[in-house]
Design an enzyme around this catalytic site. Structure first.
Site, PDB file in Angstrom:
ATOM      1  N   TRP A 374       0.822  -1.223   0.000  1.00 21.40           N
ATOM      2  CA  TRP A 374       0.000   0.000   0.000  1.00 21.40           C
ATOM      3  C   TRP A 374       0.851   1.267   0.000  1.00 21.40           C
ATOM      4  O   TRP A 374       0.334   2.368  -0.013  1.00 21.40           O
ATOM      5  CB  TRP A 374      -0.914   0.011   1.228  1.00 21.40           C
ATOM      6  CG  TRP A 374      -0.199   0.320   2.534  1.00 21.40           C
ATOM      7  CD1 TRP A 374       1.066  -0.088   2.887  1.00 21.40           C
ATOM      8  CD2 TRP A 374      -0.685   1.104   3.621  1.00 21.40           C
ATOM      9  NE1 TRP A 374       1.378   0.354   4.148  1.00 21.40           N
ATOM     10  CE2 TRP A 374       0.324   1.099   4.629  1.00 21.40           C
ATOM     11  CE3 TRP A 374      -1.861   1.793   3.869  1.00 21.40           C
ATOM     12  CZ2 TRP A 374       0.169   1.760   5.841  1.00 21.40           C
ATOM     13  CZ3 TRP A 374      -2.011   2.456   5.076  1.00 21.40           C
ATOM     14  CH2 TRP A 374      -1.001   2.438   6.042  1.00 21.40           C
ATOM     15  N   ASP A 375       2.201   1.099   0.017  1.00 19.38           N
ATOM     16  CA  ASP A 375       3.087   2.263   0.149  1.00 19.38           C
ATOM     17  C   ASP A 375       2.868   3.305  -0.941  1.00 19.38           C
ATOM     18  O   ASP A 375       3.281   4.452  -0.801  1.00 19.38           O
ATOM     19  CB  ASP A 375       4.562   1.821   0.161  1.00 19.38           C
ATOM     20  CG  ASP A 375       4.873   0.850   1.286  1.00 19.38           C
ATOM     21  OD1 ASP A 375       4.051  -0.061   1.511  1.00 19.38           O
ATOM     22  OD2 ASP A 375       5.920   0.979   1.922  1.00 19.38           O
ATOM     23  N   GLU A 513       0.975  -3.595  11.966  1.00 19.46           N
ATOM     24  CA  GLU A 513       1.201  -5.023  11.675  1.00 19.46           C
ATOM     25  C   GLU A 513       1.496  -5.853  12.922  1.00 19.46           C
ATOM     26  O   GLU A 513       1.610  -7.075  12.818  1.00 19.46           O
ATOM     27  CB  GLU A 513       2.347  -5.159  10.673  1.00 19.46           C
ATOM     28  CG  GLU A 513       2.020  -4.468   9.372  1.00 19.46           C
ATOM     29  CD  GLU A 513       3.092  -4.633   8.316  1.00 19.46           C
ATOM     30  OE1 GLU A 513       4.279  -4.501   8.669  1.00 19.46           O
ATOM     31  OE2 GLU A 513       2.726  -4.880   7.158  1.00 19.46           O
ATOM     32  N   LYS A 633       2.873  -0.958  16.023  1.00 19.94           N
ATOM     33  CA  LYS A 633       4.126  -0.828  15.267  1.00 19.94           C
ATOM     34  C   LYS A 633       4.203   0.538  14.591  1.00 19.94           C
ATOM     35  O   LYS A 633       5.254   1.147  14.470  1.00 19.94           O
ATOM     36  CB  LYS A 633       4.165  -1.923  14.202  1.00 19.94           C
ATOM     37  CG  LYS A 633       5.368  -1.880  13.291  1.00 19.94           C
ATOM     38  CD  LYS A 633       5.295  -2.990  12.270  1.00 19.94           C
ATOM     39  CE  LYS A 633       6.494  -2.978  11.346  1.00 19.94           C
ATOM     40  NZ  LYS A 633       6.359  -3.972  10.274  1.00 19.94           N
ATOM     41  N   GLN A 634       3.052   1.019  14.114  1.00 15.34           N
ATOM     42  CA  GLN A 634       3.039   2.233  13.298  1.00 15.34           C
ATOM     43  C   GLN A 634       1.662   2.868  13.394  1.00 15.34           C
ATOM     44  O   GLN A 634       0.719   2.264  13.919  1.00 15.34           O
ATOM     45  CB  GLN A 634       3.344   1.876  11.848  1.00 15.34           C
ATOM     46  CG  GLN A 634       2.295   0.974  11.215  1.00 15.34           C
ATOM     47  CD  GLN A 634       2.793   0.279   9.967  1.00 15.34           C
ATOM     48  OE1 GLN A 634       3.234  -0.854  10.036  1.00 15.34           O
ATOM     49  NE2 GLN A 634       2.730   0.958   8.832  1.00 15.34           N
TER      50      GLN A 634
HETATM   51  O1  IFM Z   1       3.641  -1.410   3.719  1.00 18.11           O
HETATM   52  C1  IFM Z   1       4.590  -1.420   4.727  1.00 18.11           C
HETATM   53  C2  IFM Z   1       3.904  -1.649   6.040  1.00 18.11           C
HETATM   54  O2  IFM Z   1       2.984  -0.632   6.329  1.00 18.11           O
HETATM   55  C3  IFM Z   1       4.926  -1.737   7.139  1.00 18.11           C
HETATM   56  N1  IFM Z   1       5.846  -2.813   6.851  1.00 18.11           N
HETATM   57  C4  IFM Z   1       6.540  -2.641   5.610  1.00 18.11           C
HETATM   58  C5  IFM Z   1       5.588  -2.505   4.451  1.00 18.11           C
HETATM   59  C6  IFM Z   1       6.354  -2.256   3.156  1.00 18.11           C
HETATM   60  O3  IFM Z   1       6.996  -1.032   3.192  1.00 18.11           O
END
Ligand code: IFM
Length: 819
Positions: A374-375, A513, A633-634
């Site tokens: 999804w980046d 994640e 994580k984010q």
């Molecule tokens: O898409 C990301 C995800 O949000 C976090 N882990 C790495 C992926 C690829 O960059």
């Protein structure tokens, strides 16, 4: 000391940092990228030469932990860099083949020149008898002709006379071995090597990928001469000799997987000899060729000499810089320029001619196997305002894989399109089923394929691209089809909960994640992920809007094509107003039940481990699971504040029947700020954005972290495996749209600047709608907008509740509203 704004230099040779330098000094042109490895080295712990062509994937089957697993990888192509040399002093035995790892290395410097797209290496070797050899190298991956690369090497002897022996060629004996975690996986993607030569100066190598059967051809033309045009590879001026006498025809060595030529070049003290290697790369994926080998051999035969190649390459870069101008003073500006450089090397105007997506780690290494996630959500908004044709092509990659996404949804018993979390060649789900925790050495089930929110990212990008570009053709055709099928998928997956009196989306994973299921649950997946549900509601609304806005004839055709029933739209409308979003303690819950999870002892873990970005790995290695904790994580909920400006965010929640006013949002931001470990480089970008929009000073801290992401390798060794393209583009877009509050829609530039004191002065040039070059500068509390004479129409601006019209050939200064 002033730090040069356009160059990145590294003094000295440090084997430990070499792989990181290779990623940061990679050169590319959107068609292919080559890591900045030394030409003298073989792959090893310190070095990993790698060349990757966009979209060139192959599948292999491996056995790990007793299971057969299939993986698709971006293939490491034959290495075109090799160029080795040694001193052969007259009357003495030949010295060893030299490389930066050799103890004879006396000096070393490396410079990446962003403006000109070149990488220079400069080394001096000195043997035990005081004989010195200076070696300057300049390489390029041509930005004008995407199939060409070139390397100029100049040798200058000091204190001796004799010969320099040079071996240059193509090495096809390569593997995908760039990521230690994948060590147990099969890594030989190439087969069927053949080598050959043409004339006296050209060798070639062809091979093909094992499963995808992509044919790959490289040709290398190598010519030796005296210094021409008075310039060495390192840009130093020397007396311009004609070709020194005694350069004989090279010896050609063709083995099964290697094609090399060896030259013996006479040298005198103080004189310089030059070797130019010009390389062409073609694959059977290329358009307008008859066969890759013929195309490669013809291309090197036709290629002009190095100075002319360099000149046309620099012109191509000059055009790119012009089209993507983003000037920020100081150190931040320097890093942003490096980010822009790598974004443009991965996704250039050449990308518009290819069937490729946005590889999360650039084309700079093998992490995540070159997959598309999804980046692109962090990349397209930047490209939309400079290279809309590239954005369109990247959306085209998704459109061509819409049938695969529909098949995936059908296989899951659902209607619509379920885009894969990781995508590669044909759009099937490429997420691995098991991943290795390097800390515990255990292979663990990987449920990240449940991140169905990737579909909303595709829809969001369609919408924003079409808004900025005004490309209604795309919106009404491919864009509409994708958007409607994604909306349909959300509608198909939502279930009615009579107790809640709302619809729920269950069994998913959100952007965070770490959380892939409830502690002790038999099945993976979470319910009511706020990000997933809110973006689903947004997609459903846009889909309805689109259905109503389509021209009648198109509506009929599209509805027939995808067999959309009238009552589907009614359900979409219902869902868009009644999807469930959980809340607790006055904040938005990341998912249902988040509040019941235990609090983590953050200070304790930081004290024990220092860097806890990969808390999931730490806890698993301890026999625990991060699923038990309120630890992300984010950015997950906060992603909503990245996608939507405050008013839009409040409106989406209002549509869903919830109130998310400034107070609720502020409390939500604070809540997750303290519960996030930032184990993804995307996290800092999102936090910087969200905090800047909330006019908070701590935005700068996250911005600094996002800027440091790759240059300081903050995720501890991951940049060497490939840059983080989303974070790089995200920082550019943070300045372009985050700081300016810019939205390009309805033929208007909507501005709502939120400049940080550290970013109080900057300049961007934008292309949107029919406007090609609108110059926007922010400084001293004012915004300056300049519209060139050639612009086809006046620029409409909306700022501080007022609208302005700026005619072509006019510059206006507007006051920024006070915060
Ligand atoms: O898409 C990301 C995800 O949000 C976090 N882990 C790495 C992926 C690829 O960059």
């Amino acid at each position: 000391m002033t730090v040069p704004a356009w160059t990145w230099s590294y003094d000295g040779y440090h084997p430990d940092g070499e792989r990181l330098r290779e990623a940061l000094c990679a050169l590319g042109n959107g068609y292919f990228v080559t890591r900045g490895a030394a030409t003298e080295v073989l792959p090893g712990p310190a070095h990993y030469p790698g060349t990757y062509a966009a979209g060139c994937y192959n599948r292999l089957t491996s056995t790990v932990a007793g299971r057969r697993v299939e993986n698709e990888d971006l293939v490491n192509l034959p290495n075109w860099l090799p160029l080795r040399y040694r001193m052969r002093p007259a009357g003495a035995a030949p010295g060893p083949w030299l490389s930066p790892d050799d103890p004879q290395l006396a000096e070393h410097r490396q410079t990446l020149d962003l403006r000109h797209g070149t990488l220079t290496h400069w080394s001096v070797y000195e043997d035990g008898a005081g004989r010195r050899l200076s070696v300057g190298q300049c390489r390029l991956v041509h930005m004008g002709d995407p199939h060409l690369a070139a390397l100029r090497t100049s040798f200058t002897a000091a204190g001796w006379a004799g010969e320099v022996e040079v071996a240059a060629g193509i090495d096809g004996d390569v593997r995908n071995a760039g990521v230690a975690r994948y060590r147990e996986l099969a890594d030989r993607h190439l087969t069927g090597w053949e080598t050959g030569s043409e004339g006296t100066d050209t060798v070639w190598l062809r091979c093909r990928t094992v499963d995808s059967d992509i044919r790959i051809a490289m040709a290398a033309r190598t010519r030796a001469s005296g210094t021409d045009a008075g310039e060495t590879a390192a840009g130093e001026t020397v007396s311009g000799d004609a070709a020194p006498p005694g350069i004989g025809a090279p010896r050609t060595d063709l083995t099964g997987r290697r094609a090399f030529q060896t030259f013996v070049l006479p040298v005198e003290p103080g004189s310089t000899v030059v070797v130019d290697k010009t390389v062409a790369l073609y694959t059977s994926r290329d358009l307008a060729i008859s066969n890759p080998l013929r195309a490669a051999a013809d291309a090197v035969r036709r290629a002009p000499d190095f100075p002319r190649l360099l000149a046309s390459h620099q012109r191509a870069w000059a055009h790119l810089w012009q089209q993507s101008k983003l000037d920020v003073p100081g150190d931040s500006g320097r890093i942003l320029r490096l980010h822009l450089f790598h974004v443009l090397q991965t996704l250039s105007p050449h990308t518009a001619e290819l069937d490729v997506g946005v590889p999360a780690r650039g084309l700079h290494g093998e992490a995540y196997r070159g997959h598309v996630f999804w980046d692109e959500l962090f990349v397209l908004p930047f490209l939309d305002l400079h290279f809309p044709e590239v954005s369109r092509a990247l959306l085209g990659y998704r459109y061509r894989r819409l049938p695969a996404a529909c098949r995936a949804a059908a296989a899951a018993g659902l209607a619509g399109a379920m885009y894969p979390w990781q995508s590669g060649a044909d759009g099937r789900e490429e997420t691995q089923e098991f991943h290795l925790n390097p800390r515990s050495g255990r292979w663990l089930p990987d449920h990240s394929r449940l991140q169905h929110h990737v579909g909303s990212a595709v829809a969001y990008n369609v919408w924003r691209y079409c808004q900025a570009s005004g490309d209604t053709t795309f919106l009404h055709t491919k864009g509409a089809e994708m958007l409607l099928q994604i909306a349909r998928f959300w509608a198909a997956g939502a279930v009615w909960d009579p107790d809640l009196g709302r619809y729920r989306i269950r069994g998913v994973v959100g952007p965070d994640e770490y959380h892939d299921g409830y502690p002790d649950a038999a099945e993976p997946g979470l319910d009511d992920n706020a990000y997933t549900n809110v973006t689903a509601a947004w997609v459903l609304m846009r889909a309805l809007e689109l259905c109503h806005g389509l021209p009648e004839v198109r509506r009929q055709q599209l509805f027939e094509r995808i067999q959309l029933a009238q009552d589907e739209q009614e359900r979409w409308d219902e869902l868009a107003h009644r999807l469930h979003v959980p809340f607790h303690q006055g904040v938005i819950s990341q998912f249902a039940g988040y509040a019941d999870l235990a609090e983590l002892d953050w200070d304790g873990y930081r004290g024990r481990y220092g860097d806890i970005r990969r808390l999931d790995r730490i806890l698993e290695a301890e026999g625990d699971t991060v699923n038990r904790y309120q630890a992300s994580k984010q950015a997950d909920v906060l992603m909503l504040g990245y996608l939507f400006a405050p008013a839009e965010l409040a409106a989406v929640f209002r549509q869903l029947g919830y109130t998310v006013d400034d107070d609720v949002w502020r409390a939500t931001v604070d809540y997750y700020l303290h519960r996030t470990s930032h184990g993804s480089t995307l996290s800092a970008v999102v936090h910087a954005w969200v905090l800047a929009r909330a006019r908070r000073a701590d935005a700068w801290r996250y911005c600094e972290e996002a800027l440091a992401g790759d240059v300081a390798d903050v995720q501890g060794g991951t940049t060497a495996e490939g840059i983080h393209l989303g974070a790089m583009a995200g920082t550019l877009d943070f300045v372009q749209r985050g700081m300016t509050g810019l939205e390009a829609r309805e033929h208007t530039l909507w501005l709502d600047p939120a400049p940080l004191p550290q970013f109080s002065k900057f300049r961007v040039r934008l292309r949107y709608g029919s406007h090609w070059d609108v110059d926007l500068r922010i400084r001293a509390g004012r915004v300056r907008i300049a519209v060139p004479e050639s612009d086809p129409a006046p620029v409409r601006v909306w700022l501080g509740g007022r609208s302005y019209t700026i005619a072509p050939d006019t510059t206006r200064w507007l006051d920024l509203p006070r915060a």
